[in-house]
Enzyme design. Structure first.
Site, PDB file in Angstrom:
ATOM      1  N   ASP A 118       6.628  32.562  38.830  1.00  0.00           N
ATOM      2  CA  ASP A 118       7.061  32.801  37.475  1.00  0.00           C
ATOM      3  C   ASP A 118       7.464  34.160  37.255  1.00  0.00           C
ATOM      4  OD1 ASP A 118       7.863  33.267  34.874  1.00  0.00           O
ATOM      5  OD2 ASP A 118       6.216  31.600  34.143  1.00  0.00           O
ATOM      6  N   LYS A 122      10.089  39.507  30.658  1.00  0.00           N
ATOM      7  CA  LYS A 122       9.987  40.228  29.666  1.00  0.00           C
ATOM      8  C   LYS A 122       9.133  41.585  29.893  1.00  0.00           C
ATOM      9  CE  LYS A 122      11.035  37.106  25.722  1.00  0.00           C
ATOM     10  NZ  LYS A 122      10.486  36.532  24.518  1.00  0.00           N
ATOM     11  N   THR A 191      10.545  25.358  49.841  1.00  0.00           N
ATOM     12  CA  THR A 191       9.781  24.743  48.561  1.00  0.00           C
ATOM     13  C   THR A 191      10.745  23.739  47.994  1.00  0.00           C
ATOM     14  OG1 THR A 191      10.478  26.604  46.853  1.00  0.00           O
ATOM     15  CG2 THR A 191       8.467  26.876  48.443  1.00  0.00           C
ATOM     16  N   GLU A 192      10.232  23.013  46.965  1.00  0.00           N
ATOM     17  CA  GLU A 192      11.070  22.175  46.049  1.00  0.00           C
ATOM     18  C   GLU A 192      12.006  23.190  45.384  1.00  0.00           C
ATOM     19  OE1 GLU A 192       7.311  19.926  46.802  1.00  0.00           O
ATOM     20  OE2 GLU A 192       7.610  22.040  46.346  1.00  0.00           O
ATOM     21  N   GLU A 194      13.233  26.067  46.025  1.00  0.00           N
ATOM     22  CA  GLU A 194      13.952  26.774  47.202  1.00  0.00           C
ATOM     23  C   GLU A 194      15.176  25.797  47.492  1.00  0.00           C
ATOM     24  OE1 GLU A 194      13.976  28.821  51.567  1.00  0.00           O
ATOM     25  OE2 GLU A 194      11.919  28.423  50.520  1.00  0.00           O
TER      26      GLU A 194
END
Length: 214
Positions: A118, A122, A191-192, A194
């Site tokens: 993630d 911010k 990865t999924e 990616e």
């Protein structure tokens, strides 16, 4: 990652203790005993649906892998892949990746993977980024001397932040890829996320870095 809640997920994880480790009390400092044979210990923080960790375990049978995923409804999807593959060198932990020092002894891990974490864009959320100095300090402790971190993302901002964070923490940057899929890098396990991002033409950023000897 938004996934429909699976109320039965925790129960299923508990049904497969050979793959999904739920009792961590006695394993800190003794993770090699959880595998059929000893080998380098590689940990993925945020393993998602498990495509990367299972692919790596298939590709490298002499390395022991641990995938850490906080969301139980996601972890159980990774468990399905592990069960299907019947791999003896991969384990799954349904727990918080921010508590690694609670589960691993100092110098117990050889490598850490951070894949499509993630970005927490911010500024006030910077401390939540898995490449923030607070996390790097934990990685440094549990990794062997000169232990490495392999990081992949599609987010340019997070990539630039992470490069700076690694450097400011005193890590050694070994290699950098600004467009992984347009390079000669071999053996990449996607990865999924990616697969999704690269199919849209987005560049995939990757960096390998290590901590100097303690």
């Amino acid at each position: 990652m938004r996934v429909r809640h699976k109320p039965w997920a925790a129960e299923k994880l508990a049904e497969y203790p050979e793959y999904a480790i739920t009792d961590l009390i006695d394993l800190k400092g003794k993770w090699q005993s959880a595998f059929k044979k000893k080998g380098p210990l590689h940990v993925e923080v945020g393993s998602g649906k498990g495509q990367f960790i299972v692919g790596m375990a298939k590709q490298n049978p002499d390395i022991n892998y641990i995938g850490i995923e906080l969301q139980t409804s996601v972890a159980v999807m990774a468990l399905d892949k592990i069960i299907e593959a019947e791999l003896p060198n991969v384990k799954l932990l349904n727990t918080d990746g921010g508590l690694l020092s609670d589960y691993f002894e100092d110098g117990e891990v050889d490598r850490i993977y951070l894949n499509f974490s993630d970005p927490w864009p911010k500024n006030r959320h910077a401390k939540r980024r898995l490449t923030h100095e607070n996390f790097l300090d934990t990685y440094r402790k549990i990794l062997i001397p000169k232990g490495s971190v392999h990081f992949k993302t599609d987010n340019q901002g997070l990539f630039e932040y992470s490069l700076a964070s690694f450097s400011q923490f005193g890590m050694v940057i070994d290699q950098v890829w600004l467009n992984l899929h347009d390079s000669d890098f071999e053996g990449n396990i996607q990865t999924e996320y990616e697969e999704k991002f690269s199919s849209k033409g987005q560049p995939i950023y990757r960096v390998e870095a290590h901590f100097p000897s303690k």
